[in-house]
Design a protein around this motif. Structure first.
Motif, mmCIF file in Angstrom:
data_model
loop_
_atom_site.group_PDB
_atom_site.id
_atom_site.type_symbol
_atom_site.label_atom_id
_atom_site.label_comp_id
_atom_site.label_asym_id
_atom_site.label_seq_id
_atom_site.Cartn_x
_atom_site.Cartn_y
_atom_site.Cartn_z
ATOM 1 N N GLY A 39 -8.382 -7.941 -0.945
ATOM 2 C CA GLY A 39 -7.332 -8.060 -2.036
ATOM 3 C C GLY A 39 -6.587 -9.366 -2.030
ATOM 4 N N THR A 40 -6.001 -9.163 -0.781
ATOM 5 C CA THR A 40 -4.400 -9.979 0.044
ATOM 6 C C THR A 40 -4.696 -11.190 -0.517
ATOM 7 O OG1 THR A 40 -5.207 -9.836 2.733
ATOM 8 C CG2 THR A 40 -4.269 -7.532 1.320
ATOM 9 N N GLN A 41 -5.838 -12.118 -0.087
ATOM 10 C CA GLN A 41 -5.705 -12.947 -0.210
ATOM 11 C C GLN A 41 -5.178 -14.229 -1.484
ATOM 12 O OE1 GLN A 41 -8.214 -11.065 -0.606
ATOM 13 N NE2 GLN A 41 -10.018 -11.539 1.341
ATOM 14 N N SER A 98 -0.599 8.665 2.587
ATOM 15 C CA SER A 98 -1.110 7.949 3.451
ATOM 16 C C SER A 98 -0.522 6.241 3.623
ATOM 17 C CB SER A 98 -1.866 8.730 4.550
ATOM 18 O OG SER A 98 -3.328 8.008 3.668
ATOM 19 N N SER A 99 -0.795 5.539 4.188
ATOM 20 C CA SER A 99 -0.797 4.288 3.612
ATOM 21 C C SER A 99 -2.131 4.130 3.770
ATOM 22 C CB SER A 99 -0.197 3.364 5.012
ATOM 23 O OG SER A 99 1.437 3.960 5.491
ATOM 24 N N GLU A 100 -2.568 4.920 4.623
ATOM 25 C CA GLU A 100 -4.256 3.731 4.387
ATOM 26 C C GLU A 100 -5.205 4.639 3.024
ATOM 27 O OE1 GLU A 100 -8.527 5.576 5.809
ATOM 28 O OE2 GLU A 100 -6.876 5.550 6.817
ATOM 29 N N SER A 147 -5.718 2.603 -3.211
ATOM 30 C CA SER A 147 -5.687 2.877 -4.370
ATOM 31 C C SER A 147 -5.225 0.992 -5.074
ATOM 32 C CB SER A 147 -3.891 3.404 -4.562
ATOM 33 O OG SER A 147 -4.744 5.001 -4.701
ATOM 34 N N LEU A 148 -4.133 1.000 -4.166
ATOM 35 C CA LEU A 148 -3.419 -0.693 -4.427
ATOM 36 C C LEU A 148 -4.705 -2.030 -4.059
ATOM 37 C CD1 LEU A 148 -0.312 -1.074 -1.667
ATOM 38 C CD2 LEU A 148 -0.849 -0.836 -4.569
ATOM 39 N N THR A 149 -5.903 -1.477 -3.236
ATOM 40 C CA THR A 149 -6.569 -3.101 -3.729
ATOM 41 C C THR A 149 -7.576 -3.085 -4.663
ATOM 42 O OG1 THR A 149 -6.935 -2.689 -0.829
ATOM 43 C CG2 THR A 149 -8.724 -3.327 -2.358
ATOM 44 N N GLU A 199 -0.438 -3.107 3.216
ATOM 45 C CA GLU A 199 0.591 -1.690 2.177
ATOM 46 C C GLU A 199 0.709 -3.108 1.778
ATOM 47 O OE1 GLU A 199 2.585 1.640 0.905
ATOM 48 O OE2 GLU A 199 1.669 1.632 2.561
ATOM 49 N N VAL A 200 1.807 -3.485 2.493
ATOM 50 C CA VAL A 200 3.500 -4.308 1.867
ATOM 51 C C VAL A 200 2.610 -5.462 1.037
ATOM 52 C CG1 VAL A 200 5.595 -6.161 2.158
ATOM 53 C CG2 VAL A 200 4.885 -3.960 3.638
#
Length: 456
Positions: free
Chosen positions: A64-66, A109-111, A116-118, A156-157
């Motif tokens: 999801g970061t692209q 946690s960050s993981e 969740s963000l993905t 995460e950012v």
């Protein structure tokens, strides 16, 4: 001199301007701001996009970061249809992701937040979920900002930044730009992760365009991005990062489509863009070239009733001649104050480059892009992929850049100007395979690119 342009400049024997050296040393010097009225989105013509047949690419988003969008040629080719997710399923999954994000700042946690963000990014990309996020928008924005400010992991950012951009384009607000511009610039300036800086540039552009920014704020952002470009990223402690410079160039062009009168800011912008044609990176060169084409295009506007005919006037067919009417275009100002002949020579060389240091695919991309860019510089009323070939009625074919909408048997969107291409590319960078979903269902997306869809 920064390494991003060192190789090409040494080969060509060119020197770097005093202004570029000053900026590289942190001297700043942004584009002068002027008081101008905001340019409204072009009036909507024709009917909405026909009911689609799910022709967009429903491939996985990976993590999801692209941010990079599909190439134009990939967009022209219809995608494959994937199994549709039932509405009640993705809506419930979205509610779960928002619940997880709301609680994760306290005990997660960050993981866990990345997971969740993905899911949140994937759902907002593939579905238009304004009704679902409206009631929890402010809460979710604050949660996402905490992830951005914490700067814990690059993934995460970046995910949180993309989620912010998707929230803004899904459920815009006239005040969100004011709330987000400060934290986003802080991320660009101070994040330890180059990928986060790049993502923040893209998100800041989206929030400025759709978040209620004033024209003064818009021009300030353009000046800020120009400083990043002219210093090759050094001004934000990311010297010689080609991907970052490309992002700044891309978003500068996207934001520039909102500015109606570019006559005052074009000279300095053009100087910086021309310098970037000497970059050793193909993406930087193409992004700079496409902005040059946009500035040439914007130097011409439609003739008004009190305009007298002049030698530089040109008559071009509206929408690539499809309706049989002509629009007289007037040159309002000269987009370049330097040696235009030298610029044309540079563009011509890039359109024919045979450099062995480049891969075959990179040479092909340069040839295709700069053939179009050169055509516009020499004939500013011609958009991308303009063809002078004659149709059966003896008229020039015009722009042949058409994007399939709705798969086989559906319509086609004609991209016949550079402002349309810049907006299409910006939307594709963010929405990726969900572009057609949002274009059909999200009014603000359609209004920012109100292109008449031709039926096959």
């Amino acid at each position: 001199m920064h390494d991003l342009r060192k190789q090409a400049l040494l080969e060509s024997g060119k020197t770097v301007s005093r202004k570029a050296r000053s900026r590289a040393a942190g001297g700043g010097g942004g584009t002068p701001s002027s008081s101008r009225a905001n340019s409204a989105a072009p009036s909507r013509g024709g009917s909405r996009v026909p009911s689609r047949n799910v022709s967009d690419d429903e491939a996985e988003l990976s993590d999801g970061t692209q941010w990079s969008g599909a190439s134009i040629d990939e967009m022209i080719a219809p995608g494959t249809e994937a199994d549709a997710v039932p509405e009640e399923v993705w809506k419930e999954a979205l509610r779960e992701r928002m619940d997880e994000l709301a609680g994760s700042r306290r005990k997660g946690s960050s993981e866990g937040r990345e997971e969740s963000l993905t899911g949140f990014v994937t759902i907002l990309t593939r579905h238009y979920a304004a009704d679902e996020v409206r009631a929890r928008r402010e809460e979710t924005v604050q949660v996402l900002l905490k992830s951005v400010k914490a700067d814990a992991t690059d993934k995460e950012v970046v995910l949180a930044l993309k989620a912010l951009a998707l929230l803004v384009i899904t459920e815009p607000s006239d005040t969100v730009s004011d709330a987000l511009s400060g934290p986003l610039k802080t991320c660009i300036n101070d994040s330890q992760y180059p990928t986060a800086k790049i993502a923040a540039i893209h998100t800041l552009s989206i929030t400025t365009f759709y978040g209620g920014a004033s024209m003064e704020q818009t021009e300030d952002l353009m000046s800020y991005l120009l400083d990043i470009v002219s210093s090759d990223g050094a001004v934000i402690d990311a010297a010689d990062n080609a991907a970052l410079v490309t992002a700044a160039l891309e978003e500068w062009g996207f934001i520039a489509t909102q500015v109606e009168d570019m006559s005052e800011s074009t000279p300095e912008g053009m100087e910086t863009l021309i310098e970037q044609l000497d970059s050793a990176d193909v993406d930087v060169q193409i992004a700079a070239g496409e902005n040059i084409a946009l500035l040439y295009e914007k130097s011409y506007t439609e003739a008004e009733s009190d305009d007298e005919a002049a030698e530089e006037d040109q008559s071009i067919p509206t929408n690539g001649h499809t309706n049989g009417h002509s629009t007289r275009m007037i040159k309002r100002y000269n987009p370049i104050q330097g040696d235009e002949h030298q610029l044309i020579q540079t563009l011509s060389a890039l359109a024919k480059t045979s450099s062995k240091r480049l891969s075959k695919s990179s040479r092909k991309r340069l040839h295709l892009a700069f053939t179009d860019i050169l055509n516009t510089v020499e004939n500013p009323t011609r958009g991308p992929r303009y063809s002078t070939a004659l149709d059966e009625e003896g008229r020039e074919m015009g722009s042949r850049l058409k994007i399939a909408i709705g798969g086989p048997g559906g319509g086609k969107m004609t991209i016949d100007s550079w402002w349309k291409l810049h907006r299409l590319n910006a939307l594709k960078r963010l929405l990726r395979e969900g572009f057609l979903v949002h274009y059909e269902e999200n009014q603000v997306v359609f209004d920012s690119l109100p292109v008449v869809v031709e039926e096959d």
